[in-house]
Motif scaffolding. Structure first.
Motif, PDB file in Angstrom:
ATOM      1  N   TYR A  22       0.848  -1.190   0.000  1.00  0.00           N
ATOM      2  CA  TYR A  22       0.000   0.000   0.000  1.00  0.00           C
ATOM      3  C   TYR A  22       0.882   1.238   0.000  1.00  0.00           C
ATOM      4  N   LYS A  23       0.508   2.208  -0.823  1.00  0.00           N
ATOM      5  CA  LYS A  23       1.170   3.518  -0.788  1.00  0.00           C
ATOM      6  C   LYS A  23       0.083   4.543  -0.489  1.00  0.00           C
ATOM      7  N   ARG A  24       0.295   5.316   0.571  1.00  0.00           N
ATOM      8  CA  ARG A  24      -0.720   6.273   1.000  1.00  0.00           C
ATOM      9  C   ARG A  24      -0.048   7.548   1.523  1.00  0.00           C
ATOM     10  N   PHE A  25      -0.821   8.638   1.554  1.00  0.00           N
ATOM     11  CA  PHE A  25      -0.390   9.848   2.248  1.00  0.00           C
ATOM     12  C   PHE A  25      -1.131   9.896   3.575  1.00  0.00           C
ATOM     13  N   VAL A  26      -0.372  10.117   4.650  1.00  0.00           N
ATOM     14  CA  VAL A  26      -0.997  10.116   5.980  1.00  0.00           C
ATOM     15  C   VAL A  26      -0.564  11.345   6.763  1.00  0.00           C
ATOM     16  N   GLU A  27      -1.430  11.731   7.698  1.00  0.00           N
ATOM     17  CA  GLU A  27      -1.030  12.774   8.646  1.00  0.00           C
ATOM     18  C   GLU A  27       0.125  12.243   9.492  1.00  0.00           C
ATOM     19  N   PRO A  28       1.127  13.075   9.768  1.00  0.00           N
ATOM     20  CA  PRO A  28       2.260  12.600  10.575  1.00  0.00           C
ATOM     21  C   PRO A  28       1.834  12.075  11.941  1.00  0.00           C
ATOM     22  N   ARG A  29       0.701  12.596  12.465  1.00  0.00           N
ATOM     23  CA  ARG A  29       0.288  12.179  13.814  1.00  0.00           C
ATOM     24  C   ARG A  29      -0.605  10.933  13.803  1.00  0.00           C
ATOM     25  N   MET A  30      -0.893  10.389  12.645  1.00  0.00           N
ATOM     26  CA  MET A  30      -1.830   9.256  12.605  1.00  0.00           C
ATOM     27  C   MET A  30      -1.198   7.995  13.191  1.00  0.00           C
ATOM     28  N   LEU A  31      -1.862   7.437  14.190  1.00  0.00           N
ATOM     29  CA  LEU A  31      -1.369   6.196  14.787  1.00  0.00           C
ATOM     30  C   LEU A  31      -1.599   5.038  13.823  1.00  0.00           C
ATOM     31  N   LEU A  32      -0.735   4.045  13.929  1.00  0.00           N
ATOM     32  CA  LEU A  32      -0.839   2.901  13.024  1.00  0.00           C
ATOM     33  C   LEU A  32      -2.190   2.196  13.169  1.00  0.00           C
ATOM     34  N   ILE A  33      -2.685   2.071  14.393  1.00  0.00           N
ATOM     35  CA  ILE A  33      -3.975   1.390  14.577  1.00  0.00           C
ATOM     36  C   ILE A  33      -5.085   2.114  13.805  1.00  0.00           C
ATOM     37  N   HIS A  34      -5.043   3.431  13.778  1.00  0.00           N
ATOM     38  CA  HIS A  34      -6.071   4.176  13.047  1.00  0.00           C
ATOM     39  C   HIS A  34      -5.880   4.023  11.538  1.00  0.00           C
ATOM     40  N   PHE A  35      -4.639   3.950  11.109  1.00  0.00           N
ATOM     41  CA  PHE A  35      -4.382   3.721   9.680  1.00  0.00           C
ATOM     42  C   PHE A  35      -4.955   2.362   9.262  1.00  0.00           C
ATOM     43  N   LEU A  36      -4.659   1.343  10.058  1.00  0.00           N
ATOM     44  CA  LEU A  36      -5.137  -0.001   9.710  1.00  0.00           C
ATOM     45  C   LEU A  36      -6.660  -0.042   9.669  1.00  0.00           C
ATOM     46  N   ARG A  37      -7.271   0.492  10.704  1.00  0.00           N
ATOM     47  CA  ARG A  37      -8.727   0.368  10.827  1.00  0.00           C
ATOM     48  C   ARG A  37      -9.486   1.331   9.897  1.00  0.00           C
ATOM     49  N   GLU A  38      -9.010   2.583   9.846  1.00  0.00           N
ATOM     50  CA  GLU A  38      -9.815   3.600   9.153  1.00  0.00           C
ATOM     51  C   GLU A  38      -9.424   3.784   7.694  1.00  0.00           C
ATOM     52  N   GLU A  39      -8.148   3.608   7.383  1.00  0.00           N
ATOM     53  CA  GLU A  39      -7.721   3.782   5.992  1.00  0.00           C
ATOM     54  C   GLU A  39      -7.848   2.485   5.198  1.00  0.00           C
ATOM     55  N   LEU A  40      -7.544   1.369   5.842  1.00  0.00           N
ATOM     56  CA  LEU A  40      -7.532   0.101   5.110  1.00  0.00           C
ATOM     57  C   LEU A  40      -8.695  -0.817   5.480  1.00  0.00           C
ATOM     58  N   ASN A  41      -9.502  -0.381   6.438  1.00  0.00           N
ATOM     59  CA  ASN A  41     -10.654  -1.178   6.876  1.00  0.00           C
ATOM     60  C   ASN A  41     -10.240  -2.546   7.427  1.00  0.00           C
ATOM     61  N   LEU A  42      -9.033  -2.613   7.977  1.00  0.00           N
ATOM     62  CA  LEU A  42      -8.589  -3.833   8.657  1.00  0.00           C
ATOM     63  C   LEU A  42      -8.987  -3.672  10.129  1.00  0.00           C
ATOM     64  N   THR A  43     -10.177  -4.126  10.441  1.00  0.00           N
ATOM     65  CA  THR A  43     -10.744  -3.861  11.771  1.00  0.00           C
ATOM     66  C   THR A  43     -10.520  -5.017  12.741  1.00  0.00           C
ATOM     67  N   GLY A  44      -9.681  -5.997  12.324  1.00  0.00           N
ATOM     68  CA  GLY A  44      -9.325  -7.055  13.273  1.00  0.00           C
ATOM     69  C   GLY A  44      -8.544  -6.523  14.457  1.00  0.00           C
ATOM     70  N   PRO A  45      -7.501  -5.723  14.232  1.00  0.00           N
ATOM     71  CA  PRO A  45      -6.815  -5.105  15.376  1.00  0.00           C
ATOM     72  C   PRO A  45      -7.788  -4.161  16.093  1.00  0.00           C
ATOM     73  N   HIS A  46      -7.960  -4.359  17.384  1.00  0.00           N
ATOM     74  CA  HIS A  46      -8.953  -3.595  18.144  1.00  0.00           C
ATOM     75  C   HIS A  46      -8.300  -2.489  18.960  1.00  0.00           C
ATOM     76  N   ILE A  47      -9.125  -1.520  19.347  1.00  0.00           N
ATOM     77  CA  ILE A  47      -8.674  -0.463  20.249  1.00  0.00           C
ATOM     78  C   ILE A  47      -9.348  -0.698  21.596  1.00  0.00           C
ATOM     79  N   GLY A  48      -8.559  -1.160  22.558  1.00  0.00           N
ATOM     80  CA  GLY A  48      -9.129  -1.428  23.871  1.00  0.00           C
ATOM     81  C   GLY A  48      -8.824  -0.348  24.875  1.00  0.00           C
ATOM     82  N   CYS A  49      -7.738   0.388  24.659  1.00  0.00           N
ATOM     83  CA  CYS A  49      -7.347   1.375  25.671  1.00  0.00           C
ATOM     84  C   CYS A  49      -6.720   2.621  25.072  1.00  0.00           C
ATOM     85  N   ASP A  50      -5.963   2.441  23.961  1.00  0.00           N
ATOM     86  CA  ASP A  50      -5.241   3.563  23.344  1.00  0.00           C
ATOM     87  C   ASP A  50      -4.113   4.079  24.222  1.00  0.00           C
ATOM     88  N   THR A  51      -3.761   3.345  25.261  1.00  0.00           N
ATOM     89  CA  THR A  51      -2.694   3.804  26.163  1.00  0.00           C
ATOM     90  C   THR A  51      -1.617   2.743  26.342  1.00  0.00           C
TER      91      THR A  51
END
Ligand code: FES
Ligand code: FES
Length: 173
Positions: A22-51
């Motif tokens: 995949y080649k994409r343009f992303v905001e420098p602050r975008m976390l990888l989990i958000h890239f996976l879930r929101e940009e690529l729709n790979l929603t298997g990795p979950h967000i349980g705490c973000d910490t």
């Protein structure tokens, strides 16, 4: 298809995820989990705490377990990543770990399961024949609020046995 809209501050990244480049343009602050879930729709990795506590977002990056909420997407530029979506075979055959979790009832609500399996995947690469203690230590960064861990440990033992060409025999209680 037109290029996705991006701003002058966005950064180009190229990542290989589950074998696809995949080649994409992303905001420098975008976390990888958000890239996976929101940009690529790979929603298997979950967000349980973000910490960085729960491990639900765990993926494999270049052979290492990483909590994808702890990493910016730009830090993963050039990396090869495997998520839970990449674990089964192309024909849908479950991986040894997926089969183990199914056979040994290693989940209840399933929220922790993708991260738990991805952590166990790297654990078994690092140590193909772990003791129960080594498994418990190895998954200590992944929290499960449902199972009490016993069946998760059995699921990983099942997978280890299968990967090693052995038959899993449950220890006497
Ligand atoms: S969401 Fe990443 S560790 Fe909990
Ligand atoms: S199965 Fe529910 S959190 Fe682990």
């Amino acid at each position: 298809m037109a290029d996705p809209v991006h701003t002058i501050d966005d950064v180009a990244v190229t990542l290989t995820i589950n074998g696809t480049r995949y080649k994409r343009f992303v905001e420098p602050r975008m976390l990888l989990i958000h890239f996976l879930r929101e940009e690529l729709n790979l929603t298997g990795p979950h967000i349980g705490c973000d910490t960085s506590h729960c491990g639900a977002c765990t993926v494999e990056i270049d052979g290492i377990s990483v909590k994808s909420c702890t990493m910016f997407t730009v830090q993963a530029d050039g990396a090869s990543i495997t998520t839970i979506e990449g674990m089964a075979g192309a024909d849908g055959t479950l991986s040894a770990l997926q089969e183990g979790f199914r056979q040994m009832h290693g989940l209840q609500c399933g929220f922790c399961t993708p991260g738990m399996i991805m952590r166990a995947h790297v654990l078994l690469k690092e140590n193909p024949n772990p003791t129960e203690e080594e498994i418990r230590f190895g998954i200590a960064g992944n929290l499960c609020r449902c199972t009490g861990y016993q069946n998760i440990v059995k699921a990983i033992q099942y997978a280890a046995a299968k990967i090693n060409g052995e038959t899993f025999v449950e220890a006497a209680q």
